[in-house]
Design an enzyme around this catalytic site. Sequence first.
Site, PDB file in Angstrom:
ATOM      1  N   ASP A 171       0.830  -1.204   0.000  1.00 15.82           N
ATOM      2  CA  ASP A 171       0.000   0.000   0.000  1.00 15.82           C
ATOM      3  C   ASP A 171       0.866   1.255   0.000  1.00 15.82           C
ATOM      4  OD1 ASP A 171      -2.272  -1.525   0.064  1.00 15.82           O
ATOM      5  OD2 ASP A 171      -3.096  -0.625   1.874  1.00 15.82           O
ATOM      6  N   ILE A 172       1.903   1.257   0.832  1.00 15.58           N
ATOM      7  CA  ILE A 172       2.775   2.431   0.933  1.00 15.58           C
ATOM      8  C   ILE A 172       3.520   2.659  -0.382  1.00 15.58           C
ATOM      9  CG2 ILE A 172       4.749   3.424   2.146  1.00 15.58           C
ATOM     10  CD1 ILE A 172       2.195   3.244   3.828  1.00 15.58           C
TER      11      ILE A 172
END
Length: 362
Positions: A171-172
């Site tokens: 996600d990051i």
Amino acid sequence: MQTTIFKGLKVIELASVLAGPSVGMFFAELGAEVIKIENQTTQGDVTRRWKLPSEEKNTAYSAYYCSVNWGKQVKLLNLKDAQDRVEVQELIKSADVVITNYKAGAAEKLGMAATHLQSLNPRLIYAYLSAFGEESHRTAFDVVLQAEAGFLFMTGEPNREPVKMPVALIDILAAHQLKEAILLALYQRTQTGQGSYVSVSLLEAAVASLANQATNWLMAGHVPQRMGTMHPNIAPYGDIFYTRNQKPVILAVGTEKQFIALCQCINLPHLPSDDRFAQNQYRVQNRQALKEALAPAIQTFDLDEIMGVFHKNGVPAGQIRTMPEVFEQKEIQHMILEERMSDNTISKRVKTAAFDLRPNQL
């Protein structure tokens, strides 16, 4: 860093969980007006309820939610309701960026599709996050992408079950990709006056981050295996040792000069002339023997002593810190952001914008 660089920029966040909200928080940190629209019918972003057992059950916000939702105006609305939908579209008419992570087809049903919103606002940059691509209806959270992109297979100890990374790193990574795309679109708009459509899939962001592991396969036919913290191409890199006071230290020795310095620091100056360890490739081949040679020598030092010697002599090494120990470091105190939430919860989180930006001093 100038925290008002995006003052006057208006961002509408129609995203939930981690990747999209992380992008929104990046712009909020740098001065943009960020309005987060949450689904009223589900009591808001699902991460509000992702609480640790130790968290207060009756608060409106979890620590997880707070990690990527700093500095935003939050509106709980139902986009299936015509009046609420019009309210959001009115906000978008004067917005610069919209961030979404709807499943395929959902944006059209809610009146939030890129073509419709850009017909209302031709300067709009529409930023879309998906899991497996724009046409995929597949549902996935981060650990599924860790599995599908090869990270999970590589992570953990040999002959044991895979271990997921302890943060939602895919996600990051996808959030960083989308930030870059939005920044490019903002720059392009200064030249064309028109908005853009930008999209990132979590799968592509993950695969783009495989770096040397991907190339080890593509060029050398090497299938990466679980090696714990150790590096497949370098030694001693990622190898863990214990000091006299039983504190763990990890080495990241990447050059011959650093290896010579390491051996001098721990009173093993003869080791670089040993044929098994004279070059990095040999050290990788004889990794276990190398570790057996280094471990007793490192164990003669206390943690502070050995780290001081390593730092002084340019040997890359790190103390393996607990979370409390991480935040004891004076270098990161400025990264903690605080905010009083609507229920008076004092929220703490770390910055997503970790760079420094200063005007030319000349």
